[in-house]
Structure formats: structure tokens, C-alpha cells
Design an enzyme around this catalytic site. Structure first.
Site, PDB file in Angstrom:
ATOM      1  CG  ASP A  35      36.124  31.764  42.707  1.00 31.33           C
ATOM      2  OD1 ASP A  35      36.552  30.601  42.950  1.00 31.33           O
ATOM      3  OD2 ASP A  35      35.125  32.441  42.554  1.00 31.33           O
ATOM      4  CD  GLU A  36      39.152  26.183  44.475  1.00 32.97           C
ATOM      5  OE1 GLU A  36      38.575  25.172  43.910  1.00 32.97           O
ATOM      6  OE2 GLU A  36      39.332  26.287  45.479  1.00 32.97           O
ATOM      7  CD1 TRP A  37      39.359  32.141  37.232  1.00 30.57           C
ATOM      8  CD2 TRP A  37      37.383  32.328  37.806  1.00 30.57           C
ATOM      9  NE1 TRP A  37      39.189  33.489  37.816  1.00 30.57           N
ATOM     10  CE2 TRP A  37      37.952  33.517  38.281  1.00 30.57           C
ATOM     11  CE3 TRP A  37      35.750  32.231  37.947  1.00 30.57           C
ATOM     12  CZ2 TRP A  37      37.244  34.697  38.730  1.00 30.57           C
ATOM     13  CZ3 TRP A  37      35.214  33.491  38.367  1.00 30.57           C
ATOM     14  CH2 TRP A  37      35.969  34.621  38.791  1.00 30.57           C
TER      15      TRP A  37
END
Ligand code: PPS
Ligand SMILES: OC[C@H]1O[C@H](O[C@H]2O[C@H](CO)[C@@H](O)[C@H](O)[C@H]2O)[C@H](O)[C@@H](O)[C@@H]1O
Length: 257
Positions: A35-37
Site C-alpha cells: 500500500d501507499e504507506w
């Protein structure tokens, strides 16, 4: 001698097919959920929820108190034993580098996994199509089309990311292509300075031969798929529509004249 892959980063820019690729990696089982952490719109809330926000963190200027603790908290969400993955757009890394809470992209994975981290660099050769895709996503508020046809909420950013939304669309495309080029050059510079294995993947390969490209990425990540096993079905569908084609064609025509 490098050890087995312990973590990975999908190093990309928006509209490069990152949800398509990351969907395939997530579906694999042992590769976490990249994911786009570091994604700006949710970072502050994620920091607060994981108890790792700096006192000065705000939604507009998210800032971890302890980056390692934040990344560890995100890694703890993935299945036990899974390899941790993160998807990072250049502008997200650039913001973190500028703020000084990260030295290089490996900071986006748990410290214990950094020496055996690898990078999948995802790009789109057709930057005009990429720019148009960005502008269309911004205009429609739809950034992803689930392949099963399920509805997604519209996303409206408080401030436009890539374009003013007004003005001449061809000038907007020109400007966004310039940003894509600049960010791509920064990724190249950044990765060249690191001693980290990089697999290059193009959006065009992923869409022309999804099966073979996903297999190549899985093999690079030490999770080769047996020839008898099927590659997971795409979780996302192509979004470009007639308006996208019209804009691409108008831009190309204007460049020829
Ligand atoms: N299955 C499939 N086949 C072909 N193309 C696909 C597919 N899934 C996603 N896409 C296309 O990927 C583009 C979106 O890229 P990203 O997922 O990186 O976007 S973002 O991270 O939300 O910014 C966006 O490109 P455009 O179609 O040009 O808009 C998506 O349509
Ligand atoms: O262009 C900015 C960002 O726009 C998208 O993210 C937004 O939509 C996502 C849902 O599709 C949502 O999870 C995210 O919080 C929103 O900011 C795009 O997916 C991002 O890649 C992009 O950086």
C-alpha cells in the site's frame, strides 16, 4: 551474497499501473499488501492510529515521531511471515526526504529488512497517456476501477495535485508531462545511489502481457509461481475512455503542428 528478499518497494509514479501490479502481488499471499504507506492523504491518520505521530503532525504536514515504529506498525498488519511491501510514488518520497525523516527509500520498510530489500521500478513509457490519465482521475475523482465493477467513492483532494483544473487542457498535459519527466529523473538518481537490486517494469509490458510480467516480478521477489499455477486475475480494470483518447490525440496533433 544477498539473502532472501525480506522486503520490497514498488517505486513508481501515479498512473503507471501500480494498482494493477500491487493487486497481483497482494493476491499472491506471501507478499503482504503493498500500500501507499507514505501516501499523504492518509499518513497523518495512520500515524495517529498507530500511536507514532510526532506532536507537530497535522493532516496537511504529516510527520512521524518515530518512523521505524510507524513502519513496524504497518508491517504488523500483514500476515505473519509475509514479505513486507510498500508502494511509493516519487512525490511521497520527496516530501519525506525534504522533511528529513527518511534518508532513502529503504526507510519505507522495516529496519530489520532493509539490507535485504529490493525495488521494483514501475514506469510508463507513454508519458502523454500517463499525464492524461492523471488529469482524468483528478477530473472524475475516480483513481481506480475495480475489475468486479464494484463502486468506489469519489476522491476529491482539497488542493489539486497535478493541474489547476482550469485553463487549456493541452497546456495542462504539457505541464504534467514535465512533472513526470522530472520525477522520473529524480527516481533514477535516487536509485543509482543505492546498493539495492532493482527490477525495471513498464506499464506497457504489464498491460500487453500481464501474465508474463507478473511472473517475472514474483520470481524477482523470491515467490516464483509454478508454471501450473495461474496468475491472479487483475483486480482493476482499464479506465482510459473516449475523452482520454481525444485528449491524447489533440495533444499529439498540437505537437506536430
Ligand atoms: N487491467 C488493466 N488493464 C489496463 N490498464 C489498467 C488495468 N488496471 C488499471 N489500469 C490502468 O492503470 C492506470 C492507473 O495507474 P495506477 O494504479 O498507478 O494509478 S494511481 O496509483 O491510483 O495513481 C490507469 O491508466 P489509464 O487507463 O490510462 O487511465 C488504469 O486504467
Ligand atoms: O493523486 C494523488 C493520489 O490520488 C489517489 O489517491 C487517492 O485515492 C485513493 C483511492 O483510490 C485513496 O486511497 C487515497 O487516500 C487518495 O489520496 C491515488 O490512488 C494515489 O496514488 C495518488 O497519489
Amino acid at each position: 551474497m544477498p539473502g532472501p528478499v525480506a522486503a520490497y518497494v514498488v517505486a513508481c509514479q501515479e498512473r503507471t499501473g501500480s494498482n494493477l501490479l500491487c493487486g497481483a502481488l497482494s493476491a499472491q499471499g506471501g507478499l503482504g499488501a503493498p500500500d501507499e504507506w507514505l501516501g499523504r492523504s492518509r499518513l497523518h491518520q495512520r500515524l495517529v492510529d498507530s500511536g507514532t505521530a510526532a506532536p507537530s503532525s497535522t493532516p496537511g504536514a504529516p510527520r512521524p515521531g518515530d518512523l521505524d515504529a510507524y513502519v513496524d506498525a504497518m508491517a504488523a498488519r500483514t500476515a505473519p511471515g509475509a514479505v513486507f511491501g510498500a508502494k511509493v510514488h516519487w512525490y511521497q518520497l520527496a516530501a519525506a526526504l525534504d522533511d528529513g525523516w527518511l534518508d532513502d527509500v529503504r526507510g519505507a520498510v522495516p529496519r530489520a529488512a532493509r539490507s535485504d530489500a529490493v525495488v521494483v521500478r514501475l514506469r510508463r513509457r507513454d508519458r502523454v497517456a500517463q499525464a492524461v490519465s492523471m488529469l482524468r482521475a483528478q477530473a472524475t475523482g475516480t483513481y481506480v476501477a475495480p475489475a468486479d465493477g464494484s463502486a468506489v467513492d469519489e476522491v476529491r483532494h482539497p488542493e489539486p495535485y497535478w493541474a489547476t483544473g482550469g485553463g487549456d487542457p493541452l497546456e495542462e498535459i504539457e505541464r504534467v508531462v514535465g512533472t513526470i519527466d522530472a520525477h522520473d529523473a529524480r527516481w533514477s538518481q535516487h536509485l543509482a545511489a543505492l546498493d539495492v537490486p532493482v527490477l525495471e517494469v513498464d506499464y506497457e509490458w504489464l498491460t500487453a502481457d500481464y501474465d508474463a510480467t507478473v511472473r517475472d516480478v514474483l520470481a524477482f521477489l523470491d515467490h516464483p509461481l509454478p508454471a501450473t499455477a495461474a496468475v491472479p486475475e487483475p483486480r482493476t480494470a482499464r479506465q482510459a475512455d473516449a475523452r482520454s483518447a481525444e485528449l491524447i490525440e489533440a495533444y499529439r496533433r498540437s505537437r506536430r503542428s
